[in-house]
Design an enzyme around this catalytic site. Structure first.
Site, PDB file in Angstrom:
ATOM      1  N   SER A  54      21.578  55.019  72.130  1.00 43.15           N
ATOM      2  CA  SER A  54      20.258  54.728  72.579  1.00 43.15           C
ATOM      3  C   SER A  54      19.724  55.385  74.194  1.00 43.15           C
ATOM      4  CB  SER A  54      20.032  53.255  72.514  1.00 43.15           C
ATOM      5  OG  SER A  54      18.670  52.887  72.545  1.00 43.15           O
ATOM      6  N   ASP A 168      18.846  54.090  65.682  1.00 38.95           N
ATOM      7  CA  ASP A 168      19.594  53.857  66.811  1.00 38.95           C
ATOM      8  C   ASP A 168      20.978  53.460  66.656  1.00 38.95           C
ATOM      9  OD1 ASP A 168      20.473  52.425  69.348  1.00 38.95           O
ATOM     10  OD2 ASP A 168      18.390  51.513  69.426  1.00 38.95           O
TER      11      ASP A 168
END
Length: 333
Positions: A54, A168
């Site tokens: 991320s 993610d």
């Protein structure tokens, strides 16, 4: 774009033999990574392998691309109004935010750049939305890898790469120590953004966590004129809350935070880092990007506290000539 599960990583030819750095996810709190990297650089420690999830992928990639100063300058320029100007809220989309404006910022600095253009190994972690597989992005478009790694479900739309829908990487590996180890790091440093979170965002006198760090529909936190720029019917339903109760967005992100915290603990139990850096950032909300200065400072403080442990680990885990090169420490008799 080359993507891999654990099976096709060429472990018989590990890349690099010294320090790996694992940078965890955490939205705005990821600016603490900048402070950690600044302290490592100040002390002459330059990781040879970086794996990021991320925002950890964004910061780690900027570092290897020699763009960390530009990232810090941009982070320090942010205020709440500027943050909302980057958010292109959408109704008919797989994510609340389209991400086109943020993509434009990435293209200003990285358009046409591939991961293999970097001088050192870099791996961005994503998750396959269909299979749940952990995907290691290590070749191809740098921008696509970063976008996939921070595509928080429900907030950003998935990124399609090589016939996979990617989201993610924090859903599968919030702190990718195992990836650094798979690529041959002799010593791994991990920067954990989830070590100081649970319960810290609850304000005095309230029963719920303000996970964003502020209330987007409260004029004390966000001016009415700014609210008008983003507060559609959809966003109002997401952020609206009853008195002393969380919003739908708050419940969703808090639940994801709990999952990431528990998953991080579980993954670290099986693949512990040699040095575990834990910035004390739990009091800062996930969307408080305007607190970059404080987050960078807290990252610096956490890294400074860990320097004795880092130097001790280097003496044990790295060949003596590498230690002398990195720290200018005379060999032990």
């Amino acid at each position: 774009m080359s993507m891999s599960n654990h099976d096709d990583i060429p472990l018989e030819k590990p890349v690099g033999r010294d320090i790996g750095l694992a940078l965890g996810g955490g939205m705005a709190r990821g600016f603490a990574h900048i402070g950690v990297l600044k302290v490592l650089k100040k002390n002459g420690i330059f990781p040879r392998i970086i794996a990021g999830t991320s925002i950890g992928a964004l910061v780690g990639g900027c570092y290897l691309a020699d763009k960390l100063d530009e990232l810090e300058e941009w982070a320090l320029s942010l205020n709440r109004m500027k943050i909302f100007s980057y958010l292109d809220f959408r109704v008919r989309s797989a994510g609340l935010i389209g991400g086109e404006k943020l993509l434009g910022i990435l293209e200003e600095h990285f358009k046409g750049m591939n991961i293999e253009d970097l001088d050192q190994p870099f791996i961005a972690i994503a998750a396959d939305l269909t299979t749940g597989h952990e995907i290691w992005l290590r070749k191809g478009s740098f921008i696509d890898a970063i976008r996939a790694s921070f595509a928080l479900p429900g907030v950003f739309p998935p990124v399609e790469l090589n016939h996979r829908m990617l989201v993610d990487g924090a859903l599968v590996n919030p702190l990718p120590v195992s990836v650094c180890q798979a690529f041959g790091s002799r010593m791994t440093i991990a920067v954990d953004l989830h070590a100081d979170l649970i319960g810290k965002a609850t304000k005095p006198g309230q029963k719920y966590q303000t996970v964003a760090g502020f209330d987007p529909l409260n004029t004390d936190d966000v001016p009415l004129e700014t609210q008008k720029s983003f507060a559609s019917g959809l966003t109002r339903r997401l952020f609206r809350r009853a008195e002393n109760s969380p919003s739908l967005f708050g419940v969703m992100v808090s639940a994801l935070g709990i999952i990431q915290d528990r998953l991080t603990r579980s993954r670290l139990a099986g693949d512990p880092p040699d040095v575990h850096i834990k910035p004390q950032i739990g009091h800062i909300g996930l969307l408080e990007f305007e607190k970059a200065k404080e987050l960078i400072k807290l990252g610096e403080e956490a890294a400074e506290r860990s320097m004795p442990e880092i130097e001790a680990a280097m003496r044990v885990l790295l060949p003596s000539h590498q230690i002398q090169d990195l720290l200018d420490i005379p060999p032990q008799s």
